[in-house]
Design a protein around this motif. Structure first.
Motif, PDB file in Angstrom:
ATOM      1  N   THR A  98       0.834  -1.193   0.000  1.00  7.87           N
ATOM      2  CA  THR A  98       0.000   0.000   0.000  1.00  7.87           C
ATOM      3  C   THR A  98       0.875   1.252   0.000  1.00  7.87           C
ATOM      4  O   THR A  98       1.865   1.334   0.727  1.00  7.87           O
ATOM      5  N   VAL A  99       0.478   2.226  -0.808  1.00  9.47           N
ATOM      6  CA  VAL A  99       1.185   3.495  -0.929  1.00  9.47           C
ATOM      7  C   VAL A  99       0.261   4.601  -0.431  1.00  9.47           C
ATOM      8  O   VAL A  99      -0.879   4.716  -0.871  1.00  9.47           O
ATOM      9  N   TYR A 100       0.778   5.406   0.483  1.00  9.96           N
ATOM     10  CA  TYR A 100       0.040   6.534   1.047  1.00  9.96           C
ATOM     11  C   TYR A 100       0.757   7.812   0.653  1.00  9.96           C
ATOM     12  O   TYR A 100       1.962   7.930   0.889  1.00  9.96           O
ATOM     13  N   THR A 101       0.057   8.764   0.070  1.00 13.33           N
ATOM     14  CA  THR A 101       0.715  10.037  -0.225  1.00 13.33           C
ATOM     15  C   THR A 101       0.307  11.072   0.816  1.00 13.33           C
ATOM     16  O   THR A 101      -0.789  11.022   1.379  1.00 13.33           O
ATOM     17  N   ALA A 102       1.204  12.014   1.033  1.00 12.85           N
ATOM     18  CA  ALA A 102       0.866  13.192   1.830  1.00 12.85           C
ATOM     19  C   ALA A 102      -0.086  14.038   0.993  1.00 12.85           C
ATOM     20  O   ALA A 102      -0.173  13.883  -0.230  1.00 12.85           O
ATOM     21  N   GLY A 103      -0.792  14.945   1.636  1.00 17.57           N
ATOM     22  CA  GLY A 103      -1.624  15.882   0.892  1.00 17.57           C
ATOM     23  C   GLY A 103      -0.747  16.698  -0.042  1.00 17.57           C
ATOM     24  O   GLY A 103       0.269  17.251   0.380  1.00 17.57           O
ATOM     25  N   GLN A 104      -1.124  16.759  -1.304  1.00 17.72           N
ATOM     26  CA  GLN A 104      -0.343  17.475  -2.307  1.00 17.72           C
ATOM     27  C   GLN A 104      -1.038  18.780  -2.662  1.00 17.72           C
ATOM     28  O   GLN A 104      -2.264  18.813  -2.834  1.00 17.72           O
ATOM     29  N   VAL A 105      -0.260  19.847  -2.756  1.00 20.78           N
ATOM     30  CA  VAL A 105      -0.762  21.138  -3.198  1.00 20.78           C
ATOM     31  C   VAL A 105       0.023  21.556  -4.433  1.00 20.78           C
ATOM     32  O   VAL A 105       1.088  21.010  -4.720  1.00 20.78           O
ATOM     33  N   ALA A 106      -0.502  22.532  -5.156  1.00 14.17           N
ATOM     34  CA  ALA A 106       0.147  22.994  -6.382  1.00 14.17           C
ATOM     35  C   ALA A 106       1.379  23.826  -6.052  1.00 14.17           C
ATOM     36  O   ALA A 106       1.338  24.683  -5.178  1.00 14.17           O
ATOM     37  N   LEU A 107       2.459  23.568  -6.765  1.00 14.13           N
ATOM     38  CA  LEU A 107       3.643  24.401  -6.645  1.00 14.13           C
ATOM     39  C   LEU A 107       3.382  25.688  -7.430  1.00 14.13           C
ATOM     40  O   LEU A 107       2.823  25.648  -8.515  1.00 14.13           O
TER      41      LEU A 107
END
Length: 116
Positions: A21-30
């Motif tokens: 399982t892969v969990y990503t952190a919350g991503q925001v736009a650069l």
């Protein structure tokens, strides 16, 4: 079971793999300042694609997505980009909520969980 971290920082890792399982952190736009919701969403989804690739998986294996938007009146704009990106027939469970994000320039934040 081992834990593998991707793009580790002082505060968080951008993705964590545990088992299959892969969990990503919350991503925001650069460079989000002044970008409309659609552009921020596109930027975020490109970042998610890259993180999933580093983890050895892709968007066709998404199990869950959480989306935070700063203004629900932009829901349709965000969804148009999401719908064009998500893998047909492989849509994840998803939640979308309105929330005040970490900085006013951010209008969208997305975190996903995917199988390897």
């Amino acid at each position: 079971m081992t834990v593998q971290r991707i793009d580790v920082g002082d505060r968080m890792s951008q993705a964590v793999i545990h088992g299959d399982t892969v969990y990503t952190a919350g991503q925001v736009a650069l460079g989000a300042k002044g970008q409309p919701v659609a552009d921020q969403t596109r930027d975020i989804l490109e970042r998610i694609d890259a993180l999933l690739a580093k983890a050895g998986t892709d968007k066709s294996k998404l199990v869950s997505a959480t989306i935070w938007i700063s203004d629900m009146t932009t829901f349709d704009e965000m969804n148009a980009v999401w719908d064009a990106w998500v893998s047909p027939g492989n849509t994840p469970g998803r939640a979308c909520v309105e929330a005040r994000l970490a900085s006013p320039e951010f209008t969208v934040e997305i975190a996903v969980i995917a199988a390897k």
